[in-house]
Every structure is written in structure tokens, then in C-alpha cells.
Design an enzyme around this catalytic site. Structure first.
Site, mmCIF file in Angstrom:
data_model
loop_
_atom_site.group_PDB
_atom_site.id
_atom_site.type_symbol
_atom_site.label_atom_id
_atom_site.label_comp_id
_atom_site.label_asym_id
_atom_site.label_seq_id
_atom_site.Cartn_x
_atom_site.Cartn_y
_atom_site.Cartn_z
ATOM 1 N N ALA A 32 0.873 -1.188 0.000
ATOM 2 C CA ALA A 32 0.000 0.000 0.000
ATOM 3 C C ALA A 32 0.906 1.233 0.000
ATOM 4 C CB ALA A 32 -0.961 -0.007 1.180
ATOM 5 N N LEU A 33 1.792 1.248 -0.978
ATOM 6 C CA LEU A 33 2.888 2.216 -0.984
ATOM 7 C C LEU A 33 2.411 3.645 -1.237
ATOM 8 C CD1 LEU A 33 5.530 0.153 -3.008
ATOM 9 C CD2 LEU A 33 5.163 0.237 -0.525
ATOM 10 N N HIS A 37 7.101 5.751 1.502
ATOM 11 C CA HIS A 37 7.898 4.581 1.111
ATOM 12 C C HIS A 37 8.856 4.947 -0.031
ATOM 13 C CE1 HIS A 37 4.079 2.520 2.567
ATOM 14 N NE2 HIS A 37 4.993 1.947 3.324
ATOM 15 N N GLY A 148 11.769 4.497 8.061
ATOM 16 C CA GLY A 148 11.239 5.849 8.256
ATOM 17 C C GLY A 148 11.164 6.226 9.731
ATOM 18 N N SER A 186 0.555 7.440 5.574
ATOM 19 C CA SER A 186 0.462 6.099 6.136
ATOM 20 C C SER A 186 -0.462 5.267 5.264
ATOM 21 C CB SER A 186 -0.120 6.178 7.552
ATOM 22 O OG SER A 186 -0.542 4.893 7.974
HETATM 23 P P1 AMP Z 1 5.204 0.031 6.425
HETATM 24 O O1 AMP Z 1 4.850 -0.376 5.030
HETATM 25 O O2 AMP Z 1 4.160 0.855 7.102
HETATM 26 O O3 AMP Z 1 5.711 -1.126 7.260
HETATM 27 O O4 AMP Z 1 6.430 1.010 6.283
HETATM 28 C C1 AMP Z 1 7.615 0.625 5.618
HETATM 29 C C2 AMP Z 1 8.674 1.658 5.875
HETATM 30 O O5 AMP Z 1 8.249 2.916 5.369
HETATM 31 C C3 AMP Z 1 8.957 1.842 7.380
HETATM 32 O O6 AMP Z 1 10.357 2.008 7.560
HETATM 33 C C4 AMP Z 1 8.216 3.118 7.680
HETATM 34 O O7 AMP Z 1 8.753 3.831 8.777
HETATM 35 C C5 AMP Z 1 8.378 3.893 6.396
HETATM 36 N N1 AMP Z 1 7.342 4.903 6.275
HETATM 37 C C6 AMP Z 1 6.006 4.716 6.360
HETATM 38 N N2 AMP Z 1 5.357 5.898 6.272
HETATM 39 C C7 AMP Z 1 6.307 6.849 6.134
HETATM 40 C C8 AMP Z 1 6.286 8.262 5.995
HETATM 41 N N3 AMP Z 1 5.152 8.942 5.999
HETATM 42 N N4 AMP Z 1 7.460 8.911 5.873
HETATM 43 C C9 AMP Z 1 8.638 8.233 5.881
HETATM 44 N N5 AMP Z 1 8.729 6.900 6.013
HETATM 45 C C10 AMP Z 1 7.584 6.213 6.134
#
Ligand code: AMP
Length: 284
Positions: A32-33, A37, A148, A186
Site C-alpha cells: 500500500a505504498l 515509502h 522511516g 500512512s
Molecule cells: P510500512 O509499510 O508501514 O511497514 O512502512 C515501511 C517503511 O516505510 C517503514 O520504515 C516506515 O517507517 C516507512 N514509512 C512509512 N510511512 C512513512 C512516511 N510517511 N514517511 C517516511 N517513512 C515512512
């Protein structure tokens, strides 16, 4: 661009890259990029010869089954989005059976940092994160991995895990990417209704505003004011707001207790749980 779904296919693609001693960057995600990401992917591409992006919704890090079921999944869309960034990518989208051929029974303990905030409110969450990230590191064998700061505590846990397991990977922290409104990007934002999204803007707004309060009020008073202000909006319900030492993740009582101070929030907007954080005092 290569899309692989098994560990053996990933190894086939990576082995010529490894034998040429090329630098491998790695961005683990749950799909769900969004632009948050992609900022990690872009940084990884700048610093390495190739970037591996994993897309895997890890069941062991969900303490709430409904959250796992409702987590947005759309691989085709994710692949298309990554294609707009670069061709120099390997997308690794494994199945649960591939990552966990046997149930992972490992129990990690990172001391005080994984006991507070997300650790306290989502029991087992960081154990699941450590399980999947250590497994993915083992499979990808990256030189650098990108995380992140939005998941502030997760970053600290990953660094502790790398240290504890003696892994040879550099962890790179990337700043929070926000929508124009200030709302931290998010995957869970997709589940917000239009009205909820408008209310959710107040989360970052209040956090940013609170930075101007710190010169006049105590940590405790600020915490209470942030919580009360946000709870004043319909649909918002703070789960926790904690002002912590950015290194130890432990709550602080006074503004001169640390050089690096961060406020971390978990808040429900309707039934969608969001997290965000704000820096009060920056590290050097
Ligand atoms: P996730 O898919 O939510 O597990 O996130 C994967 C990576 O993307 C993790 O390292 C998160 O911290 C990073 N990430 C998610 N949302 C953001 C954002 N708004 N800004 C920067 N990094 C993010």
C-alpha cells in the site's frame, strides 16, 4: 525491474549482483505504498547499485487480527508506483509460507526500549517486527536498509536488533513524509473517510503547535494539553502521548533531561489507529 515471489527466485536475481560486489540497498514494506515509502526507495537508489523492496504484510507483528485483515493490499498498484521511480529495482513479494516455513518461535528482548509505547500497547508487535526484519535481512543480505522516522520506536528496535545479532548492515533513518495538510503519510490513511481525514489533520497541527508551548510549560502539562486538545475533536481518541528521550525511548520529566527529545503519539481516528511524532529537541 524484477518482481519475484520466492526466496530461491530472489537468490537467482541477486547472486550475479552479489558476485560483482555491488551494494544492495533494502526497503522493507508492507505495501500500500505511498510517497513516504518512495522516499526510502529513492534514497536507497542513490546510495547503492540496486534496491530491493519487499512487500509483505507480516502476520506476526499484528496483535489485532482485524487490523491484519483490513490492512490494504494491492500488489499491482504498488508495482506500477515503483515503476515510476526506477527500473533498477527488485520487488520481493513473498508468501507467508515462504517467510515462515515453520512458525517463528524466537523471542527477542531489547530491554526498556521495546517495553514502552507501541511495545506496551501492542504486545508482541516488536517481536514480530524483529522476526520478519531479521528473516528478510538474512534473505536479502543488504549493505544498507532504510527505515522511516515515522515509526520512531521501530527504528530504535531495529538498531538494537542489529547490534544484538551482530548483523553487518547499515541502518539509514529517513524523515517523515507528510501530506500537504501535515498528516503523516500512512497506508492506514486509505481507511479514513473524507471527514475523518479532515479531522486527522489536527494530529500534526497540534503536535507542531506544541513545540511553541515547551518554553513556558512543563513536560507533564504539555502532554496533558496535547491529549486534551486532540481528544476534544470528535472521532479522535489518543491512545498515548509520551515525550521521551530520543535515544532511550523513556519518558522524561523535564526539558533539560536530554539533548534529544521526541513526542510520540498513537491515536485512533474512528477505528483507524495512527502514529506520528514530533521532535522537541534535535540530536546533534
Ligand atoms: P510500512 O509499510 O508501514 O511497514 O512502512 C515501511 C517503511 O516505510 C517503514 O520504515 C516506515 O517507517 C516507512 N514509512 C512509512 N510511512 C512513512 C512516511 N510517511 N514517511 C517516511 N517513512 C515512512
Amino acid at each position: 525491474m524484477e518482481l519475484v515471489s520466492t526466496i530461491s527466485d530472489l537468490n537467482n536475481v541477486l547472486s550475479p549482483i552479489r558476485s560483482q560486489a555491488k551494494a544492495i540497498g533494502f526497503v522493507p514494506t508492507m505495501g500500500a505504498l505511498h510517497q513516504g515509502h518512495l522516499s526510502l526507495v529513492k534514497q536507497s537508489l542513490q546510495e547503492n547499485d540496486i534496491c530491493v523492496v519487499s512487500i509483505f504484510v507480516n502476520p506476526t507483528q499484528f496483535n489485532n487480527q482485524e487490523d491484519l485483515i483490513k490492512y490494504p493490499r494491492d500488489l499491482d498498484r504498488d508495482v506500477k508506483l515503483l515503476e515510476t521511480v526506477s527500473d533498477n529495482l527488485i520487488i520481493f513479494a513473498p508468501t507467508v509460507a515462504d517467510i515462515y516455513p515453520e512458525p517463528d518461535t524466537r523471542q527477542f528482548d531489547f530491554g526498556p526500549i521495546d517495553k514502552v509505547m507501541e511495545g506496551e500497547h501492542r504486545p508482541g508487535h516488536f517481536n514480530g517486527v524483529a522476526q520478519v526484519v531479521s528473516r528478510l535481512f538474512d534473505v536479502v543480505k543488504p549493505d544498507r536498509a532504510y527505515f522511516g522516522e515515522k515509526d520512531f520506536q521501530q527504528l530504535a528496535v531495529i538498531r538494537a536488533m542489529v547490534k544484538q545479532l551482530g548483523l553487518d548492515v547499515q541502518i539509514v533513518a529517513m524523515p517523515i513524509i507528510r501530506e500537504n495538510s501535515g498528516l503523516a503519510m500512512s497506508s492506514r490513511n486509505e481507511r479514513l473517510t473524507k471527514q475523518q481525514r479532515e479531522v486527522a489533520i489536527n494530529i500534526s497541527k497540534v503536535l507542531f503547535e506544541s513545540r511553541s508551548w515547551m518554553s513556558t510549560i512543563s513536560v507533564d502539562t504539555l502532554v496533558k494539553k496535547v491529549i486534551d486538545t486532540l481528544n476534544g475533536y470528535s472521532e479522535l481518541k489518543v491512545e498515548y502521548y509520551q515525550v521521551v528521550d530520543g535515544y532511550t525511548l523513556q519518558s522524561i520529566q523535564s526539558w533539560d533531561e536530554s539533548e534529544y527529545i521526541v513526542g510520540c503519539i498513537a491515536i485512533f481516528c474512528g477505528d483507524v489507529r495512527l502514529i506520528d511524532n514530533v521532535v522537541y529537541k534535535q540530536k546533534d
